[in-house]
Design a protein around this motif. Structure first.
Motif, PDB file in Angstrom:
ATOM      1  N   MET A  28     -31.243  18.560  -4.548  1.00 41.68           N
ATOM      2  CA  MET A  28     -30.279  17.577  -5.067  1.00 41.68           C
ATOM      3  C   MET A  28     -31.013  16.395  -5.687  1.00 41.68           C
ATOM      4  N   ALA A  29     -32.085  15.948  -5.064  1.00 42.96           N
ATOM      5  CA  ALA A  29     -32.867  14.839  -5.619  1.00 42.96           C
ATOM      6  C   ALA A  29     -33.475  15.214  -6.967  1.00 42.96           C
ATOM      7  N   GLU A  30     -33.932  16.448  -7.089  1.00 40.08           N
ATOM      8  CA  GLU A  30     -34.504  16.894  -8.356  1.00 40.08           C
ATOM      9  C   GLU A  30     -33.444  16.992  -9.441  1.00 40.08           C
ATOM     10  N   ILE A  31     -32.249  17.455  -9.104  1.00 40.59           N
ATOM     11  CA  ILE A  31     -31.149  17.520 -10.072  1.00 40.59           C
ATOM     12  C   ILE A  31     -30.801  16.113 -10.555  1.00 40.59           C
ATOM     13  N   ILE A  32     -30.693  15.188  -9.626  1.00 41.35           N
ATOM     14  CA  ILE A  32     -30.370  13.803  -9.998  1.00 41.35           C
ATOM     15  C   ILE A  32     -31.487  13.210 -10.857  1.00 41.35           C
ATOM     16  N   ASP A  33     -32.731  13.508 -10.511  1.00 38.88           N
ATOM     17  CA  ASP A  33     -33.856  12.966 -11.263  1.00 38.88           C
ATOM     18  C   ASP A  33     -33.939  13.538 -12.672  1.00 38.88           C
ATOM     19  N   LYS A  34     -33.740  14.839 -12.820  1.00 36.82           N
ATOM     20  CA  LYS A  34     -33.937  15.486 -14.112  1.00 36.82           C
ATOM     21  C   LYS A  34     -32.700  15.506 -15.005  1.00 36.82           C
ATOM     22  N   ALA A  35     -31.507  15.618 -14.431  1.00 34.50           N
ATOM     23  CA  ALA A  35     -30.326  15.849 -15.263  1.00 34.50           C
ATOM     24  C   ALA A  35     -29.313  14.716 -15.243  1.00 34.50           C
ATOM     25  N   CYS A  36     -29.555  13.671 -14.488  1.00 32.09           N
ATOM     26  CA  CYS A  36     -28.543  12.628 -14.347  1.00 32.09           C
ATOM     27  C   CYS A  36     -29.083  11.282 -14.811  1.00 32.09           C
ATOM     28  N   ARG A  37     -28.287  10.614 -15.625  1.00 27.44           N
ATOM     29  CA  ARG A  37     -28.684   9.306 -16.137  1.00 27.44           C
ATOM     30  C   ARG A  37     -27.841   8.177 -15.557  1.00 27.44           C
ATOM     31  N   ARG A  38     -26.632   8.462 -15.144  1.00 28.21           N
ATOM     32  CA  ARG A  38     -25.701   7.407 -14.760  1.00 28.21           C
ATOM     33  C   ARG A  38     -25.721   7.049 -13.280  1.00 28.21           C
ATOM     34  N   VAL A  39     -26.428   7.779 -12.469  1.00 31.14           N
ATOM     35  CA  VAL A  39     -26.430   7.520 -11.029  1.00 31.14           C
ATOM     36  C   VAL A  39     -26.964   6.128 -10.738  1.00 31.14           C
ATOM     37  N   ALA A  40     -28.007   5.722 -11.431  1.00 31.65           N
ATOM     38  CA  ALA A  40     -28.624   4.423 -11.166  1.00 31.65           C
ATOM     39  C   ALA A  40     -28.106   3.321 -12.088  1.00 31.65           C
ATOM     40  N   SER A  41     -27.047   3.583 -12.856  1.00 28.72           N
ATOM     41  CA  SER A  41     -26.513   2.573 -13.774  1.00 28.72           C
ATOM     42  C   SER A  41     -25.904   1.412 -13.002  1.00 28.72           C
ATOM     43  N   PRO A  42     -26.061   0.193 -13.512  1.00 29.27           N
ATOM     44  CA  PRO A  42     -25.519  -0.969 -12.794  1.00 29.27           C
ATOM     45  C   PRO A  42     -23.999  -0.942 -12.657  1.00 29.27           C
ATOM     46  N   ALA A  66     -18.506  14.805  -7.113  1.00 28.25           N
ATOM     47  CA  ALA A  66     -18.685  13.390  -7.413  1.00 28.25           C
ATOM     48  C   ALA A  66     -19.730  13.202  -8.517  1.00 28.25           C
ATOM     49  N   LEU A  67     -20.766  14.013  -8.506  1.00 29.40           N
ATOM     50  CA  LEU A  67     -21.801  13.934  -9.532  1.00 29.40           C
ATOM     51  C   LEU A  67     -21.250  14.343 -10.895  1.00 29.40           C
ATOM     52  N   ILE A  68     -20.417  15.371 -10.934  1.00 31.31           N
ATOM     53  CA  ILE A  68     -19.777  15.779 -12.188  1.00 31.31           C
ATOM     54  C   ILE A  68     -18.877  14.658 -12.703  1.00 31.31           C
ATOM     55  N   GLU A  69     -18.114  14.059 -11.809  1.00 26.21           N
ATOM     56  CA  GLU A  69     -17.229  12.957 -12.199  1.00 26.21           C
ATOM     57  C   GLU A  69     -18.028  11.767 -12.738  1.00 26.21           C
ATOM     58  N   LEU A  70     -19.164  11.496 -12.132  1.00 27.05           N
ATOM     59  CA  LEU A  70     -19.988  10.362 -12.533  1.00 27.05           C
ATOM     60  C   LEU A  70     -20.746  10.636 -13.828  1.00 27.05           C
ATOM     61  N   GLU A  71     -21.350  11.798 -13.938  1.00 29.12           N
ATOM     62  CA  GLU A  71     -22.224  12.109 -15.060  1.00 29.12           C
ATOM     63  C   GLU A  71     -21.498  12.631 -16.295  1.00 29.12           C
ATOM     64  N   LEU A  72     -20.396  13.310 -16.095  1.00 33.30           N
ATOM     65  CA  LEU A  72     -19.670  13.918 -17.213  1.00 33.30           C
ATOM     66  C   LEU A  72     -18.224  13.419 -17.232  1.00 33.30           C
ATOM     67  N   PRO A  73     -18.007  12.167 -17.623  1.00 31.23           N
ATOM     68  CA  PRO A  73     -16.643  11.631 -17.554  1.00 31.23           C
ATOM     69  C   PRO A  73     -15.663  12.315 -18.506  1.00 31.23           C
ATOM     70  N   MET A  74     -16.145  12.927 -19.573  1.00 30.66           N
ATOM     71  CA  MET A  74     -15.263  13.605 -20.519  1.00 30.66           C
ATOM     72  C   MET A  74     -14.971  15.053 -20.112  1.00 30.66           C
ATOM     73  N   TRP A  75     -15.643  15.559 -19.102  1.00 31.68           N
ATOM     74  CA  TRP A  75     -15.488  16.940 -18.656  1.00 31.68           C
ATOM     75  C   TRP A  75     -14.706  16.970 -17.352  1.00 31.68           C
ATOM     76  N   GLN A  76     -13.984  18.072 -17.136  1.00 36.43           N
ATOM     77  CA  GLN A  76     -13.221  18.268 -15.913  1.00 36.43           C
ATOM     78  C   GLN A  76     -13.433  19.688 -15.413  1.00 36.43           C
ATOM     79  N   VAL A  77     -13.222  19.860 -14.131  1.00 39.60           N
ATOM     80  CA  VAL A  77     -13.298  21.210 -13.567  1.00 39.60           C
ATOM     81  C   VAL A  77     -12.061  21.966 -14.023  1.00 39.60           C
ATOM     82  N   ARG A  78     -12.270  23.046 -14.731  1.00 38.26           N
ATOM     83  CA  ARG A  78     -11.154  23.844 -15.228  1.00 38.26           C
ATOM     84  C   ARG A  78     -10.756  24.920 -14.226  1.00 38.26           C
ATOM     85  N   ARG A  79     -11.772  25.550 -13.630  1.00 41.61           N
ATOM     86  CA  ARG A  79     -11.464  26.666 -12.730  1.00 41.61           C
ATOM     87  C   ARG A  79     -12.565  26.811 -11.695  1.00 41.61           C
ATOM     88  N   ILE A  80     -12.141  27.066 -10.476  1.00 39.99           N
ATOM     89  CA  ILE A  80     -13.042  27.452  -9.389  1.00 39.99           C
ATOM     90  C   ILE A  80     -12.422  28.694  -8.771  1.00 39.99           C
TER      91      ILE A  80
END
Length: 155
Positions: A28-42, A66-80
């Motif tokens: 999870m730390a590696e995913i946040i480090d490599k693919a996420c930009r908004r986690v550390a945003s002020p 929560a990470l999808i909601e934070l990082e991809l605000p224009m995207w939504q879960v369509r199907r699980i």
């Protein structure tokens, strides 16, 4: 190679997610480090705090959502969906469109959190590919025999 492309290495991260048996803190730390930009945003401190609490309590599926909601605000879960031992997750920008019209990003894994995070990484890879120019940025060399000719009739 741009700094963003060096920071986000989708093929290796996607491969790690595919081969992982279960979610772990280092993954999870590696995913946040490599693919996420908004986690550390002020401006995202409340959401980031919630995400960190979910990670600390090892609520991996809720943390992935929560990470999808934070990082991809224009995207939504369509199907699980769960089928034959695997979770199938689809993320979409236009959730209200019929399936055959929507360009959803789909991922699958035996673990639900890993399936959700695989879809997140795929969306990030798609966004990275979309920012690359399609047309070459270098101008072609002019033919040395080419000379412009004025064709205006001023009479």
């Amino acid at each position: 190679m741009t700094a963003l492309l060096r920071r986000l290495d989708p093929p290796s991260l996607s491969q790690q997610l595919r081969t992982a048996a279960a979610m772990t803190r280092p993954l999870m730390a590696e995913i946040i480090d490599k693919a996420c930009r908004r986690v550390a945003s002020p401006g995202q401190s409340e959401r980031s705090t919630r995400l960190m609490r979910l990670i600390d309590s090892e609520a991996w599926t809720d943390a992935a959502l929560a990470l999808i909601e934070l990082e991809l605000p224009m995207w939504q879960v369509r199907r699980i969906a769960y089928d034959e031992g695997e979770w199938h997750c689809a993320l979409s920008r236009e959730r209200e469109l019929p399936d055959w019209l929507d360009a959803a990003i789909e991922a699958r894994h035996a673990d639900l959190a890993l399936a959700l995070l695989s879809a997140l990484v795929e969306v990030r890879a798609l966004a990275t590919d979309a920012t690359r120019p399609i047309v070459p940025s270098v101008r072609p060399l002019l033919d040395p025999l080419f000379q412009p000719v004025a064709c205006d009739n001023f009479s």
